[in-house]
Design a protein around this motif. Structure first.
Motif, PDB file in Angstrom:
ATOM      1  N   GLU A  98       1.536 -15.125  -9.383  1.00 44.24           N
ATOM      2  CA  GLU A  98       0.605 -15.581  -8.348  1.00 44.24           C
ATOM      3  C   GLU A  98      -0.673 -14.748  -8.373  1.00 44.24           C
ATOM      4  OE1 GLU A  98       0.704 -16.503  -3.567  1.00 44.24           O
ATOM      5  OE2 GLU A  98       1.383 -14.560  -4.293  1.00 44.24           O
ATOM      6  N   PRO A 103      -0.798 -20.711  -9.007  1.00 45.98           N
ATOM      7  CA  PRO A 103      -0.421 -21.012  -7.621  1.00 45.98           C
ATOM      8  C   PRO A 103       1.101 -21.036  -7.427  1.00 45.98           C
ATOM      9  CG  PRO A 103      -2.042 -22.588  -8.449  1.00 45.98           C
ATOM     10  CD  PRO A 103      -1.550 -21.814  -9.631  1.00 45.98           C
ATOM     11  N   PHE A 152      -5.593 -27.424 -11.571  1.00 42.01           N
ATOM     12  CA  PHE A 152      -5.069 -27.200 -10.215  1.00 42.01           C
ATOM     13  C   PHE A 152      -6.173 -27.493  -9.198  1.00 42.01           C
ATOM     14  CE2 PHE A 152      -2.987 -24.028 -13.031  1.00 42.01           C
ATOM     15  CZ  PHE A 152      -1.682 -24.499 -12.954  1.00 42.01           C
ATOM     16  N   HIS A 184      -6.087 -25.953  -5.658  1.00 41.49           N
ATOM     17  CA  HIS A 184      -6.199 -24.500  -5.527  1.00 41.49           C
ATOM     18  C   HIS A 184      -7.488 -23.951  -6.139  1.00 41.49           C
ATOM     19  CE1 HIS A 184      -1.837 -25.303  -5.232  1.00 41.49           C
ATOM     20  NE2 HIS A 184      -1.829 -24.305  -4.396  1.00 41.49           N
ATOM     21  N   GLN A 189     -12.672 -24.559  -2.977  1.00 38.83           N
ATOM     22  CA  GLN A 189     -11.947 -23.288  -3.002  1.00 38.83           C
ATOM     23  C   GLN A 189     -12.738 -22.217  -3.741  1.00 38.83           C
ATOM     24  OE1 GLN A 189     -10.704 -26.251  -3.539  1.00 38.83           O
ATOM     25  NE2 GLN A 189      -8.828 -26.490  -2.355  1.00 38.83           N
ATOM     26  N   LEU A 217      -5.216 -18.067  -0.352  1.00 42.79           N
ATOM     27  CA  LEU A 217      -6.207 -18.561  -1.309  1.00 42.79           C
ATOM     28  C   LEU A 217      -6.806 -17.429  -2.125  1.00 42.79           C
ATOM     29  CD1 LEU A 217      -8.005 -20.847  -2.421  1.00 42.79           C
ATOM     30  CD2 LEU A 217      -9.611 -20.355  -0.573  1.00 42.79           C
ATOM     31  N   ILE A 276      -4.676 -15.621  -4.905  1.00 40.56           N
ATOM     32  CA  ILE A 276      -4.634 -16.264  -6.215  1.00 40.56           C
ATOM     33  C   ILE A 276      -5.935 -16.016  -6.971  1.00 40.56           C
ATOM     34  CG2 ILE A 276      -4.433 -18.484  -7.397  1.00 40.56           C
ATOM     35  CD1 ILE A 276      -2.817 -19.480  -4.995  1.00 40.56           C
TER      36      ILE A 276
END
Length: 220
Positions: free
Chosen positions: A26, A31, A90, A93, A98, A122, A125
């Motif tokens: 992670e 994620p 992704f 994410h 993001q 958030l 990661i």
């Protein structure tokens, strides 16, 4: 076999390795539910003496620090194209919103974004790879990474383990109420974080648009 008895058959080493691996991946930028795994393992340790909370915390800390460091190296090498590639793979994410939120956090807080990012799903990661992409000085990153990893992973393990021991009689008696409360709290936190993330992303887009239009306005 009763669930309680089955849990006691799980080798402690497998719990340590799972926690370290998931948190490491992670932190690297994949994620995964690192926080959920850590909380679950700490609660398991509070109910079963064969899992040492100190060893568990050390594995979590090691995974957090090593994973973030690898993520930093990958981000520094891959640069912006890496974020674009991750965004396609992704989108939930690493999508534009993001990324905008994460970049804004780094612009505002610098190395402290790495430190406090440990406590936000958030940013946890993003922290390593984005610090590398933005060319944060390695020693700044390392200090924030180590301190954040120790406080988040070690602190979470200690707090959840203690709460698990203190609340054991209550949880056994009102387990369904505890589960319902946890679900409601989790839902509220998710909605609040999501709302703030959308607001921050919108502000980041407005600022980017203003920077693009500024030279044209100045030229007139």
């Amino acid at each position: 076999m009763h669930v309680q008895e089955w849990l006691e058959t799980i080798p402690a080493i497998s719990v340590y390795l799972l926690v370290g691996l998931v948190i490491g991946l992670e932190s690297l930028g994949i994620p995964l539910p690192g926080e959920i795994i850590l909380v679950s393992a700490a609660l398991l340790a509070s109910q079963h003496g064969h899992i040492d909370p100190v060893v568990l915390g050390l594995c979590a800390i090691a995974g957090a620090i090593v994973g973030d460091s690898i993520g930093y190296a990958i981000g520094r090498r891959g640069g912006k194209p890496l974020l674009e590639k991750l965004g396609r793979r992704f989108p939930k994410h690493f999508g534009p919103d993001q990324v905008a939120v994460a970049e804004r956090s780094f612009d505002r807080w610098g190395m402290w974004a790495v430190f406090f990012g440990r406590f936000v799903a958030l940013l946890r990661i993003f922290a390593g790879p984005l610090a590398g992409v933005l060319r944060m000085p390695y020693w700044h990153f390392l200090i924030a990474n180590v301190l954040g990893g120790i406080l988040w992973a070690g602190g979470t393990t200690a707090v959840i383990y203690t709460v698990g021991i203190v609340a054991e009689p209550w949880l056994k008696r009102f387990s369904w109420l505890a589960l319902l409360a946890a679900l409601l709290i989790g839902l509220v936190v998710t909605l609040v974080v999501r709302g703030r993330m959308k607001k921050a992303a919108a502000e980041a887009r407005e600022q980017a648009a203003a920077r693009v239009s500024a030279p044209a306005g100045a030229a007139d």
